[in-house]
Design a protein around this motif. Sequence first.
Motif, mmCIF file in Angstrom:
data_model
loop_
_atom_site.group_PDB
_atom_site.id
_atom_site.type_symbol
_atom_site.label_atom_id
_atom_site.label_comp_id
_atom_site.label_asym_id
_atom_site.label_seq_id
_atom_site.Cartn_x
_atom_site.Cartn_y
_atom_site.Cartn_z
ATOM 1 N N ALA A 298 0.855 -1.188 0.000
ATOM 2 C CA ALA A 298 0.000 0.000 0.000
ATOM 3 C C ALA A 298 0.882 1.227 0.000
ATOM 4 O O ALA A 298 2.032 1.193 0.461
ATOM 5 N N HIS A 332 -2.790 -0.464 -3.921
ATOM 6 C CA HIS A 332 -3.706 0.089 -2.926
ATOM 7 C C HIS A 332 -3.203 1.455 -2.466
ATOM 8 O O HIS A 332 -2.048 1.596 -2.052
ATOM 9 N N LEU A 454 -5.659 -5.317 2.246
ATOM 10 C CA LEU A 454 -4.395 -5.340 1.499
ATOM 11 C C LEU A 454 -3.891 -6.769 1.298
ATOM 12 O O LEU A 454 -2.824 -6.971 0.714
#
Length: 503
Positions: A298, A332, A454
């Motif tokens: 992320a 993400h 995630l």
Amino acid sequence: MAEKAACLAVLGTGSDVGKSIVTTALCRIFANQGIRVAPFKAQNMSNNSGVTAEGLEMGRAQIVQAEAARIAPHTDMNPVLLKPVSDVGSQVVLNGRAWMEASSQSYYTQKEYLFSESCAALERLRRGCDLVIMEGAGSCAEVNLMEHDIVNLRAAAAADAPVILVADIDRGGVFAQIIGTLACLSLEQQDRVRGFIINRFRGDIALFHKGISWIEQRTGKPVFGVLPWYRHFHIEAEDAVVIENTRPFDPSTSSEPAIAVIRLPHISNFTDFDPLAKLEGCRLVYLQSPQDLDRFRAVILPGSKSTSSDLQWLETSGWRKKILDYSGGGGHLLGICGGYQMLGTWVHDPDGIEGEPCSIAGLGLLPVETVLKAPKTTTLTDFTWDAIAGTGYEIHMGQTRLSAGRVLMEVQRRNAEACEDVDGCRSEDGRVIGTYMHGLFDTPAITSHWLAGLGLGDVVVDELHGPAARDQAYELLAEHAARHLDIRAIAALLPSSLQRMER
């Protein structure tokens, strides 16, 4: 009339020498002794701020110190907060509310008024406790600034507070730091300095005993102790200096999955991510120079005190393309506050809140559009995210409107008042999300929920997380300080009633 609280001032030989840490330690040590203690910093310069129960804004460092003292934070603990928006200008927050946008020069024309306001705040604070630990700012020996000082020796003199001077041995020249600071002070100011604390020592303390003796003989003042480096606990940092000069990081070199935070030039509230930094089985890194992001689980765009300027920086630095490539590859993204605004289509500043009036294209990854305008929103907020309850706080000038996409959170209360509202946005595939909620990861269940999205559901989020983890750290800091400082000698600087409580 009730007797006013005693005051003790913790000043420094420079910036980032450990004033905040020493103040935090003393707050917890004296609180543990049953003394009603409160922190105070007349003027703080930081984009790391928080919100009180009254919905007012103050520096995070004094919120941390209030937590250490086991009392509710109040803006009287930090009446003047400067939030830099450029190299020469800041937003001035006075008694918890945005008051003016000031250049360095125009700010100085208001110094006497701000000093009177800070003295009034300190007087109010002193009526409700036994002891106030006053923290200084930067060096207390800036001779060009002393005439208009509102936070260091002038504040200590106004409160008739004895001063402990903190020096940092790790940066070198600790003897010159101490002797040079005293040399810049008047005799009256030198007399107010009662002794020293030396911070960030590494190695065998026995090798420094001669140095302690030299300081004490040269100054005629005691060294109250030498604080070694610590690594077994973490205290929130006051300023973003702790994440400056970050280096590129290659996630393939780590056995753990990695999450990146883009280190914006005007980053604010970076302590939002402290709970992530403590997770076992996951790595958090700050990135300043553009690099490929495809291996990160992320990427986070944090808060910003100057969204427009930082959006332009993303473009000119090359970060914009890297972020868009990452998103296009299925990465993400999380944006918080200013970072949320950047993920949208446009950021409009028609009134010049952050400088010249302008409209700047965002990253276009969320169907939201932001208009920057007063008044500032400052709330403690209760929310749910996918039916999971959490708490956070909001500090922003912008209002953001969704044109499509899905709402991220439902808001139940702001500043303890019930409401029916929403916050944030998520893309249709759920890979890009944005929110105004600071303190998002203080709630363990919220952290676990985000990590699961995630593909990191196997990362364990300890219940000793967020506020509980911070409280444990304050205890460990107090133990560390009490082990290495002469607390009885420090208490001897205080009125006899507090010395009896200390024993």
